[in-house]
Design an enzyme around this catalytic site. Sequence first.
Site, short mmCIF file in Angstrom:
data_model
loop_
_atom_site.label_atom_id
_atom_site.label_comp_id
_atom_site.label_asym_id
_atom_site.label_seq_id
_atom_site.Cartn_x
_atom_site.Cartn_y
_atom_site.Cartn_z
N THR A 176 5.54 -3.68 -1.61
CA THR A 176 4.67 -4.77 -2.07
C THR A 176 4.40 -4.61 -3.56
OG1 THR A 176 3.66 -5.08 0.07
CG2 THR A 176 2.26 -5.57 -1.82
N ASP A 207 -2.89 -8.29 4.46
CA ASP A 207 -4.08 -8.21 3.60
C ASP A 207 -3.91 -8.93 2.27
OD1 ASP A 207 -2.12 -6.00 3.26
OD2 ASP A 207 -3.33 -5.55 1.50
N THR A 226 -2.07 -1.99 -1.63
CA THR A 226 -0.80 -1.97 -0.90
C THR A 226 -0.92 -0.97 0.24
OG1 THR A 226 1.58 -1.52 -1.08
CG2 THR A 226 0.15 -0.28 -2.57
N GLY A 227 -0.12 -1.18 1.27
CA GLY A 227 -0.19 -0.26 2.41
C GLY A 227 -0.33 -1.02 3.71
N GLY A 229 -1.48 -3.31 6.06
CA GLY A 229 -2.33 -4.49 5.86
C GLY A 229 -3.44 -4.65 6.88
N1 ASP Z 1 -0.03 -4.58 2.51
C1 ASP Z 1 1.20 -5.24 2.85
C2 ASP Z 1 1.02 -5.94 4.17
O1 ASP Z 1 0.49 -5.35 5.08
C3 ASP Z 1 2.37 -4.31 2.97
C4 ASP Z 1 2.52 -3.31 1.84
O2 ASP Z 1 1.67 -3.20 0.98
O3 ASP Z 1 3.54 -2.63 1.83
O4 ASP Z 1 1.42 -7.06 4.31
#
Ligand code: ASP
Length: 301
Positions: A176, A207, A226-227, A229
């Site tokens: 992301t 998110d 990021t991470g 969601g």
């Molecule tokens: N936060 C993003 C989601 O869950 C994914 C990511 O940040 O890698 O859509």
Amino acid sequence: MLIIVHGGAGEIKRVSKRREGLIKACQLGYLVLKNGGSAIDAVEHAVIELEDNPLFNAGTGATLSINGEAELDAAIMLDDLKCGSVACIKGVKNPVSVARKVLEETDHIILAGKEATKFARKFGFKPYNPITRKRKIALERGIKELKMGKAPKYLPKLKRFIDSSRTVSVRDEYGTVGACAIDNHKRLVSGTSTGGMFMHLPGRVGDTPIPGAGTYASKSGAVSCTGHGECIIKLCLAKITCDAMEKLSAQEAVNRSLKIATKYKCRCGLIAIDKSGNVGLGFNTPQMLWAYIKDDKLNHF
Ligand code: ASP
């Protein structure tokens, strides 16, 4: 003047190419600021650059849902709480620019799905296929593994939707992108863009496009997350970080949020800028890609 960008958190591969892309995006955004441009223009430019880079999970090269679609989420938010976002939009090149149009041209905050695409067409965004060959191959491999009983560890219930019986954790696909900037009028802006979690169910919204979850800006600061969601939404991670910047520096606020996230086993990373123009960044994953330029000096992971 300051811009900070991220390119996702997790176990990152092809690090040097991604670093290159991230630095380029950061420099482009900074140039906008340097030429007297606004924080929103800087953030949009930086995010567009990353959306157009197939190495990142946003725009071109976004990860695919379980049925092979690129369903894109993006948001952009200003410190006067104006916000625009798109969720689950398909067939556009730069979702962050569509999000900006939602902010500027509508009375709403989030447009989703088919109607978001229709809205984009109305404003001249041409049909575009962001799906790359590499992402298709990754999905084919993922589905094969799922059928053999291996599901990504953040999707333990996915097996219910596919013929499989066991759950073994395999791989996370992050990447992301996000940016926060403060311009010489001290305006703070945050933007984030993603294809979501690899192999998510169709229609899933993460998110990123939810103000307060993955993206937030206020007079205290700007944050992009990021991470995982689902977990980030539950914690309202961007909002709690911004609120903490009322009293704390960006770095202290990020540290505080990471402590909370870790307590809830929320695997994530954050970038932040506080109202005094300090940087904050951190992650509880093995890595996060980040770069920032402050007063003409570049720093990166
Ligand atoms: N936060 C993003 C989601 O869950 C994914 C990511 O940040 O890698 O859509």
